[in-house]
Design an enzyme around this catalytic site. Sequence first.
Site, PDB file in Angstrom:
ATOM      1  N   HIS A  20      36.640  49.605  35.108  1.00 51.51           N
ATOM      2  CA  HIS A  20      37.097  48.333  35.683  1.00 51.51           C
ATOM      3  C   HIS A  20      35.952  47.317  35.633  1.00 51.51           C
ATOM      4  CE1 HIS A  20      40.053  46.363  38.655  1.00 51.51           C
ATOM      5  NE2 HIS A  20      39.122  45.453  38.393  1.00 51.51           N
ATOM      6  N   HIS A  22      35.423  43.142  34.197  1.00 44.87           N
ATOM      7  CA  HIS A  22      36.051  41.951  33.624  1.00 44.87           C
ATOM      8  C   HIS A  22      35.092  41.249  32.673  1.00 44.87           C
ATOM      9  CE1 HIS A  22      39.727  41.683  36.182  1.00 44.87           C
ATOM     10  NE2 HIS A  22      38.986  42.415  37.004  1.00 44.87           N
ATOM     11  N   ASP A  24      35.152  38.198  31.565  1.00 44.25           N
ATOM     12  CA  ASP A  24      34.795  36.857  32.041  1.00 44.25           C
ATOM     13  C   ASP A  24      34.065  36.888  33.370  1.00 44.25           C
ATOM     14  OD1 ASP A  24      37.073  37.761  33.288  1.00 44.25           O
ATOM     15  OD2 ASP A  24      38.094  35.833  33.320  1.00 44.25           O
ATOM     16  N   GLY A 180      44.756  38.860  39.350  1.00 44.15           N
ATOM     17  CA  GLY A 180      44.963  37.602  40.051  1.00 44.15           C
ATOM     18  C   GLY A 180      45.300  37.863  41.503  1.00 44.15           C
ATOM     19  N   HIS A 207      46.043  45.914  39.263  1.00 40.73           N
ATOM     20  CA  HIS A 207      45.271  45.518  40.442  1.00 40.73           C
ATOM     21  C   HIS A 207      46.190  45.631  41.667  1.00 40.73           C
ATOM     22  CE1 HIS A 207      42.314  43.767  37.686  1.00 40.73           C
ATOM     23  NE2 HIS A 207      41.530  43.514  38.724  1.00 40.73           N
ATOM     24  N   GLU A 210      43.798  45.658  46.959  1.00 43.32           N
ATOM     25  CA  GLU A 210      42.477  45.056  47.146  1.00 43.32           C
ATOM     26  C   GLU A 210      42.557  44.038  48.278  1.00 43.32           C
ATOM     27  OE1 GLU A 210      39.039  42.669  44.581  1.00 43.32           O
ATOM     28  OE2 GLU A 210      41.102  42.718  43.858  1.00 43.32           O
ATOM     29  N   ASP A 299      33.458  45.767  38.377  1.00 41.04           N
ATOM     30  CA  ASP A 299      34.388  44.654  38.514  1.00 41.04           C
ATOM     31  C   ASP A 299      33.852  43.409  37.818  1.00 41.04           C
ATOM     32  OD1 ASP A 299      36.783  43.488  39.186  1.00 41.04           O
ATOM     33  OD2 ASP A 299      36.258  43.118  41.277  1.00 41.04           O
TER      34      ASP A 299
END
Length: 364
Positions: A20, A22, A24, A180, A207, A210, A299
Amino acid sequence: MAGNPLDADVVRRAPKVLLHDHLDGGLRPATVAELAAEIGHKLPVADPADLGRWFREAADSGSLVRYLETFDHTVAVMQHASALTRVARECVEDLAADGVVYAEVRWAPEQHLQQGLTLDEAVAAVQQGFEEGVAAAGNGQRIVVRQLLTAMRHQARSMEIAELAVAWRDRGVAGFDIAGAEAGFPPTRHLDAFEYLQRENAHFTIHAGEAFGLPSIWQAIQWCGADRLGHGVRIIDDITIDADGTAELGRLAQYVRDKRIPLEMAPFSNLQTGAAASIAEHPLGLLTQLRFRVTVNTDNRLMSDTSMTKEMVALSEAFGYDLDDLRWFTINAMKSAFLPFEERLALIDGVIKPGYASPVGETT
Protein backbone atom coordinates in the site's frame (compact mmCIF):
# COMPACT_ATOMS: atom_id res chain seq x y z
CA MET A 1 7.29 -10.35 21.02
CA ALA A 2 9.93 -8.61 23.07
CA GLY A 3 13.45 -7.26 22.97
CA ASN A 4 15.40 -4.07 22.38
CA PRO A 5 14.30 -1.76 19.53
CA LEU A 6 15.89 -2.73 16.25
CA ASP A 7 18.63 -0.68 14.68
CA ALA A 8 17.53 1.21 11.57
CA ASP A 9 20.48 -0.05 9.51
CA VAL A 10 19.59 -3.65 10.32
CA VAL A 11 15.96 -3.07 9.35
CA ARG A 12 16.96 -1.30 6.15
CA ARG A 13 19.01 -4.30 5.04
CA ALA A 14 16.17 -6.73 5.72
CA PRO A 15 13.93 -7.54 2.73
CA LYS A 16 10.54 -5.84 2.88
CA VAL A 17 7.25 -6.12 0.98
CA LEU A 18 5.03 -3.08 0.38
CA LEU A 19 1.40 -3.47 -0.67
CA HIS A 20 0.00 0.00 0.00
CA ASP A 21 1.98 2.92 -1.38
CA HIS A 22 0.59 5.81 -3.45
CA LEU A 23 2.68 7.00 -6.39
CA ASP A 24 1.43 10.58 -6.02
CA GLY A 25 2.15 10.45 -2.29
CA GLY A 26 5.78 9.43 -2.57
CA LEU A 27 7.51 12.07 -4.69
CA ARG A 28 10.85 13.51 -3.67
CA PRO A 29 10.38 17.15 -2.59
CA ALA A 30 13.10 18.24 -5.01
CA THR A 31 11.26 16.52 -7.86
CA VAL A 32 8.01 18.28 -6.96
CA ALA A 33 9.85 21.61 -7.00
CA GLU A 34 11.58 20.95 -10.32
CA LEU A 35 8.47 19.68 -12.10
CA ALA A 36 6.41 22.59 -10.72
CA ALA A 37 8.96 25.08 -12.05
CA GLU A 38 8.83 23.46 -15.49
CA ILE A 39 5.06 23.91 -15.82
CA GLY A 40 4.65 27.11 -13.82
CA HIS A 41 2.68 25.52 -10.99
CA LYS A 42 2.75 27.62 -7.81
CA LEU A 43 3.82 25.77 -4.67
CA PRO A 44 3.31 26.87 -1.05
CA VAL A 45 7.10 27.10 -0.64
CA ALA A 46 9.90 26.77 -3.18
CA ASP A 47 12.85 25.30 -1.29
CA PRO A 48 12.77 21.47 -1.42
CA ALA A 49 13.62 21.04 2.26
CA ASP A 50 10.94 23.53 3.29
CA LEU A 51 8.53 21.94 0.84
CA GLY A 52 9.05 18.53 2.41
CA ARG A 53 8.24 19.97 5.82
CA TRP A 54 5.16 21.72 4.41
CA PHE A 55 3.76 18.46 3.05
CA ARG A 56 4.30 16.69 6.35
CA GLU A 57 2.81 19.48 8.45
CA ALA A 58 -0.17 20.00 6.13
CA ALA A 59 -0.92 16.31 6.25
CA ASP A 60 -0.45 16.17 10.01
CA SER A 61 -3.85 17.65 10.75
CA GLY A 62 -5.82 14.66 11.97
CA SER A 63 -8.29 15.02 9.10
CA LEU A 64 -8.40 12.69 6.11
CA VAL A 65 -10.06 15.39 4.01
CA ARG A 66 -7.26 17.90 4.77
CA TYR A 67 -4.68 15.18 4.27
CA LEU A 68 -6.00 14.48 0.78
CA GLU A 69 -5.74 18.18 -0.16
CA THR A 70 -1.94 17.93 -0.18
CA PHE A 71 -2.25 15.81 -3.33
CA ASP A 72 -3.40 18.83 -5.33
CA HIS A 73 0.26 19.77 -5.77
CA THR A 74 1.72 16.35 -6.50
CA VAL A 75 -0.99 15.45 -9.00
CA ALA A 76 -0.59 18.84 -10.69
CA VAL A 77 3.05 18.11 -11.57
CA MET A 78 2.26 14.61 -12.88
CA GLN A 79 0.28 15.51 -15.98
CA HIS A 80 2.87 14.71 -18.67
CA ALA A 81 4.27 11.34 -19.70
CA SER A 82 7.83 12.38 -18.94
CA ALA A 83 6.85 13.47 -15.42
CA LEU A 84 4.98 10.23 -14.74
CA THR A 85 7.94 8.21 -15.95
CA ARG A 86 10.38 10.18 -13.81
CA VAL A 87 8.25 9.92 -10.68
CA ALA A 88 7.75 6.19 -11.22
CA ARG A 89 11.45 5.58 -11.80
CA GLU A 90 12.45 7.51 -8.69
CA CYS A 91 9.81 5.67 -6.67
CA VAL A 92 11.40 2.33 -7.51
CA GLU A 93 14.90 3.64 -6.81
CA ASP A 94 13.83 4.92 -3.39
CA LEU A 95 12.05 1.70 -2.46
CA ALA A 96 14.99 -0.45 -3.56
CA ALA A 97 17.36 1.69 -1.48
CA ASP A 98 15.07 1.03 1.50
CA GLY A 99 15.32 -2.73 1.09
CA VAL A 100 11.92 -3.29 -0.52
CA VAL A 101 12.00 -6.42 -2.69
CA TYR A 102 8.37 -6.37 -3.84
CA ALA A 103 6.00 -3.42 -4.13
CA GLU A 104 2.53 -2.71 -5.44
CA VAL A 105 2.29 1.02 -6.09
CA ARG A 106 -1.17 2.47 -6.62
CA TRP A 107 -2.25 5.59 -8.46
CA ALA A 108 -5.35 6.97 -10.18
CA PRO A 109 -4.86 7.35 -13.96
CA GLU A 110 -8.06 9.42 -14.23
CA GLN A 111 -6.32 12.22 -12.31
CA HIS A 112 -3.48 12.57 -14.81
CA LEU A 113 -5.25 13.46 -18.06
CA GLN A 114 -5.37 17.26 -17.78
CA GLN A 115 -2.71 17.81 -20.44
CA GLY A 116 -4.12 15.43 -23.01
CA LEU A 117 -2.79 12.02 -22.02
CA THR A 118 -5.08 9.06 -22.59
CA LEU A 119 -5.54 6.46 -19.89
CA ASP A 120 -3.40 4.01 -21.84
CA GLU A 121 -0.65 6.56 -22.35
CA ALA A 122 -0.59 7.38 -18.66
CA VAL A 123 -0.33 3.73 -17.64
CA ALA A 124 2.39 3.15 -20.25
CA ALA A 125 4.39 6.12 -18.92
CA VAL A 126 4.29 4.79 -15.36
CA GLN A 127 5.18 1.30 -16.52
CA GLN A 128 8.20 2.67 -18.38
CA GLY A 129 9.33 4.43 -15.23
CA PHE A 130 8.96 1.29 -13.12
CA GLU A 131 10.98 -0.74 -15.61
CA GLU A 132 13.69 1.92 -15.71
CA GLY A 133 13.75 2.00 -11.92
CA VAL A 134 14.12 -1.76 -11.64
CA ALA A 135 16.99 -1.66 -14.14
CA ALA A 136 18.64 1.25 -12.31
CA ALA A 137 18.36 -0.29 -8.83
CA GLY A 138 21.24 -2.65 -9.53
CA ASN A 139 23.90 -3.38 -6.92
CA GLY A 140 22.20 -6.67 -6.17
CA GLN A 141 19.10 -4.86 -4.89
CA ARG A 142 16.48 -7.04 -6.49
CA ILE A 143 13.01 -5.51 -6.63
CA VAL A 144 9.76 -6.43 -8.34
CA VAL A 145 7.19 -3.66 -8.80
CA ARG A 146 3.61 -3.78 -10.03
CA GLN A 147 0.95 -1.12 -10.58
CA LEU A 148 -2.42 -0.99 -8.87
CA LEU A 149 -4.86 1.19 -10.79
CA THR A 150 -7.09 3.26 -8.55
CA ALA A 151 -10.51 4.73 -9.25
CA MET A 152 -11.65 7.70 -7.17
CA ARG A 153 -14.68 6.76 -5.12
CA HIS A 154 -16.31 10.21 -5.50
CA GLN A 155 -16.13 9.98 -9.32
CA ALA A 156 -17.92 7.72 -11.79
CA ARG A 157 -15.07 6.13 -13.77
CA SER A 158 -14.55 2.96 -11.77
CA MET A 159 -15.77 0.63 -14.52
CA GLU A 160 -13.49 2.31 -17.03
CA ILE A 161 -10.49 1.98 -14.69
CA ALA A 162 -11.40 -1.63 -13.89
CA GLU A 163 -11.39 -2.43 -17.60
CA LEU A 164 -8.04 -0.64 -17.91
CA ALA A 165 -6.60 -2.77 -15.11
CA VAL A 166 -7.73 -5.97 -16.83
CA ALA A 167 -6.34 -4.79 -20.17
CA TRP A 168 -2.93 -4.18 -18.58
CA ARG A 169 -2.79 -7.09 -16.14
CA ASP A 170 -0.18 -9.01 -18.15
CA ARG A 171 1.86 -5.85 -18.73
CA GLY A 172 2.69 -4.69 -15.22
CA VAL A 173 -0.69 -4.04 -13.55
CA ALA A 174 -1.46 -6.36 -10.65
CA GLY A 175 -4.90 -5.15 -9.65
CA PHE A 176 -7.48 -2.46 -8.90
CA ASP A 177 -8.36 -0.19 -5.99
CA ILE A 178 -10.75 2.59 -5.03
CA ALA A 179 -9.58 5.52 -2.91
CA GLY A 180 -10.67 8.92 -1.65
CA ALA A 181 -12.86 10.12 1.17
CA GLU A 182 -14.91 7.22 2.58
CA ALA A 183 -17.73 9.14 4.24
CA GLY A 184 -20.62 9.54 1.82
CA PHE A 185 -18.97 7.42 -0.87
CA PRO A 186 -19.49 3.76 0.08
CA PRO A 187 -17.76 1.07 -1.98
CA THR A 188 -21.13 -0.24 -3.14
CA ARG A 189 -21.40 2.80 -5.44
CA HIS A 190 -18.87 0.94 -7.60
CA LEU A 191 -20.45 -2.50 -7.37
CA ASP A 192 -20.60 -2.95 -11.14
CA ALA A 193 -16.82 -2.53 -11.39
CA PHE A 194 -16.17 -5.07 -8.65
CA GLU A 195 -18.56 -7.58 -10.18
CA TYR A 196 -16.80 -7.13 -13.52
CA LEU A 197 -13.40 -7.73 -11.91
CA GLN A 198 -14.65 -10.89 -10.23
CA ARG A 199 -15.94 -12.22 -13.55
CA GLU A 200 -12.50 -11.49 -15.04
CA ASN A 201 -10.70 -13.32 -12.20
CA ALA A 202 -8.93 -10.07 -11.36
CA HIS A 203 -7.58 -8.93 -8.00
CA PHE A 204 -8.66 -5.83 -6.11
CA THR A 205 -8.29 -4.08 -2.80
CA ILE A 206 -10.55 -1.41 -1.33
CA HIS A 207 -9.71 1.50 0.97
CA ALA A 208 -12.02 0.77 3.89
CA GLY A 209 -12.08 1.21 7.64
CA GLU A 210 -9.68 4.16 7.75
CA ALA A 211 -11.80 7.27 8.27
CA PHE A 212 -15.11 5.40 8.39
CA GLY A 213 -16.13 2.45 10.52
CA LEU A 214 -17.34 -1.12 10.33
CA PRO A 215 -20.04 -0.57 7.66
CA SER A 216 -17.34 0.43 5.17
CA ILE A 217 -15.37 -2.76 5.91
CA TRP A 218 -18.49 -4.92 5.77
CA GLN A 219 -19.53 -3.52 2.40
CA ALA A 220 -16.01 -3.86 0.98
CA ILE A 221 -15.88 -7.53 1.89
CA GLN A 222 -19.43 -8.86 1.79
CA TRP A 223 -20.90 -6.76 -1.01
CA CYS A 224 -17.87 -6.04 -3.15
CA GLY A 225 -15.66 -9.06 -2.51
CA ALA A 226 -12.39 -7.27 -1.73
CA ASP A 227 -9.29 -9.45 -1.63
CA ARG A 228 -7.63 -7.06 0.82
CA LEU A 229 -8.56 -4.07 2.97
CA GLY A 230 -6.72 -0.78 2.50
CA HIS A 231 -5.99 0.10 6.13
CA GLY A 232 -8.94 -1.68 7.82
CA VAL A 233 -7.96 -0.03 11.10
CA ARG A 234 -11.54 0.27 12.34
CA ILE A 235 -11.98 -3.51 12.48
CA ILE A 236 -10.79 -2.91 16.04
CA ASP A 237 -14.29 -1.53 16.75
CA ASP A 238 -15.62 -5.08 16.48
CA ILE A 239 -13.28 -6.41 19.18
CA THR A 240 -14.01 -6.13 22.90
CA ILE A 241 -11.46 -6.69 25.65
CA ASP A 242 -13.04 -8.30 28.72
CA ALA A 243 -12.07 -7.44 32.28
CA ASP A 244 -9.70 -10.41 32.38
CA GLY A 245 -7.96 -9.25 29.21
CA THR A 246 -9.62 -11.75 26.91
CA ALA A 247 -10.43 -10.48 23.42
CA GLU A 248 -13.96 -11.12 22.19
CA LEU A 249 -14.34 -10.84 18.41
CA GLY A 250 -17.58 -9.73 16.79
CA ARG A 251 -18.83 -11.59 13.75
CA LEU A 252 -17.18 -9.28 11.22
CA ALA A 253 -13.81 -9.31 12.98
CA GLN A 254 -14.01 -13.07 13.32
CA TYR A 255 -14.77 -13.39 9.62
CA VAL A 256 -11.86 -11.15 8.63
CA ARG A 257 -9.47 -13.19 10.77
CA ASP A 258 -10.90 -16.57 9.76
CA LYS A 259 -10.70 -15.72 6.06
CA ARG A 260 -7.16 -14.33 6.47
CA ILE A 261 -8.21 -11.09 4.75
CA PRO A 262 -5.06 -8.93 4.63
CA LEU A 263 -5.05 -5.59 6.41
CA GLU A 264 -2.86 -3.00 4.63
CA MET A 265 -1.89 -0.92 7.67
CA ALA A 266 0.23 2.24 7.54
CA PRO A 267 0.94 3.41 11.10
CA PHE A 268 2.31 6.93 10.51
CA SER A 269 -0.37 7.73 7.95
CA ASN A 270 -3.06 6.45 10.32
CA LEU A 271 -1.80 8.86 12.97
CA GLN A 272 -2.03 11.77 10.56
CA THR A 273 -5.58 10.97 9.51
CA GLY A 274 -6.76 10.43 13.07
CA ALA A 275 -7.30 6.68 12.69
CA ALA A 276 -4.90 6.07 15.60
CA ALA A 277 -3.76 8.24 18.51
CA SER A 278 -0.13 7.08 18.64
CA ILE A 279 2.06 4.27 17.38
CA ALA A 280 1.92 2.61 20.80
CA GLU A 281 -1.91 2.76 20.71
CA HIS A 282 -2.23 1.69 17.08
CA PRO A 283 -4.70 -1.20 16.60
CA LEU A 284 -1.93 -3.02 14.75
CA GLY A 285 -0.53 -4.12 18.11
CA LEU A 286 -3.66 -5.94 19.23
CA LEU A 287 -4.48 -7.23 15.74
CA THR A 288 -0.97 -8.67 15.46
CA GLN A 289 -1.33 -10.29 18.88
CA LEU A 290 -4.62 -11.83 17.73
CA ARG A 291 -2.93 -13.04 14.53
CA PHE A 292 -4.95 -11.15 11.97
CA ARG A 293 -3.25 -11.00 8.54
CA VAL A 294 -1.49 -7.71 9.34
CA THR A 295 0.87 -6.08 6.84
CA VAL A 296 2.99 -2.94 7.31
CA ASN A 297 2.95 -0.19 4.68
CA THR A 298 3.93 3.43 4.02
CA ASP A 299 0.80 4.80 2.29
CA ASN A 300 2.26 8.21 1.38
CA ARG A 301 5.99 8.52 1.97
CA LEU A 302 6.15 12.25 1.19
CA MET A 303 3.22 13.35 3.35
CA SER A 304 4.24 11.13 6.27
CA ASP A 305 8.00 11.64 5.81
CA THR A 306 8.32 7.88 6.13
CA SER A 307 9.75 4.70 4.70
CA MET A 308 9.31 1.01 5.37
CA THR A 309 12.39 1.17 7.59
CA LYS A 310 10.93 4.04 9.65
CA GLU A 311 7.58 2.27 10.00
CA MET A 312 9.17 -0.96 11.18
CA VAL A 313 11.63 0.71 13.56
CA ALA A 314 8.74 2.66 15.12
CA LEU A 315 6.78 -0.56 15.60
CA SER A 316 9.83 -2.21 17.15
CA GLU A 317 10.16 0.70 19.58
CA ALA A 318 6.45 0.68 20.46
CA PHE A 319 5.80 -3.05 20.71
CA GLY A 320 9.22 -4.62 21.12
CA TYR A 321 9.07 -6.39 17.79
CA ASP A 322 12.21 -8.23 16.75
CA LEU A 323 13.39 -9.49 13.37
CA ASP A 324 11.21 -12.58 13.62
CA ASP A 325 8.18 -10.32 13.91
CA LEU A 326 9.25 -8.21 10.93
CA ARG A 327 9.78 -11.42 8.99
CA TRP A 328 6.21 -12.41 9.90
CA PHE A 329 4.82 -9.09 8.64
CA THR A 330 6.87 -9.43 5.45
CA ILE A 331 5.76 -12.97 4.70
CA ASN A 332 2.16 -11.95 5.47
CA ALA A 333 2.47 -9.25 2.81
CA MET A 334 4.13 -11.50 0.26
CA LYS A 335 1.42 -14.16 0.74
CA SER A 336 -1.16 -11.42 0.14
CA ALA A 337 0.42 -9.92 -2.98
CA PHE A 338 -1.48 -9.83 -6.28
CA LEU A 339 1.17 -12.00 -7.89
CA PRO A 340 0.89 -15.59 -9.15
CA PHE A 341 1.44 -18.17 -6.43
CA GLU A 342 4.68 -19.53 -7.83
CA GLU A 343 6.17 -16.04 -8.03
CA ARG A 344 5.15 -15.27 -4.45
CA LEU A 345 6.66 -18.54 -3.28
CA ALA A 346 9.90 -17.86 -5.16
CA LEU A 347 10.29 -14.50 -3.41
CA ILE A 348 9.45 -15.96 0.01
CA ASP A 349 11.83 -18.91 -0.27
CA GLY A 350 14.52 -17.32 -2.42
CA VAL A 351 14.69 -13.75 -1.11
CA ILE A 352 12.74 -13.10 2.09
CA LYS A 353 13.62 -16.11 4.24
CA PRO A 354 17.34 -15.99 3.38
CA GLY A 355 17.29 -12.22 3.88
CA TYR A 356 16.13 -12.63 7.48
CA ALA A 357 18.68 -15.29 8.26
CA SER A 358 21.03 -14.21 11.04
CA PRO A 359 22.84 -11.89 10.84
CA VAL A 360 20.49 -9.90 8.62
CA GLY A 361 22.01 -8.31 5.59
CA GLU A 362 25.54 -9.58 6.21
CA THR A 363 27.52 -9.21 3.02
CA THR A 364 29.89 -11.83 1.71
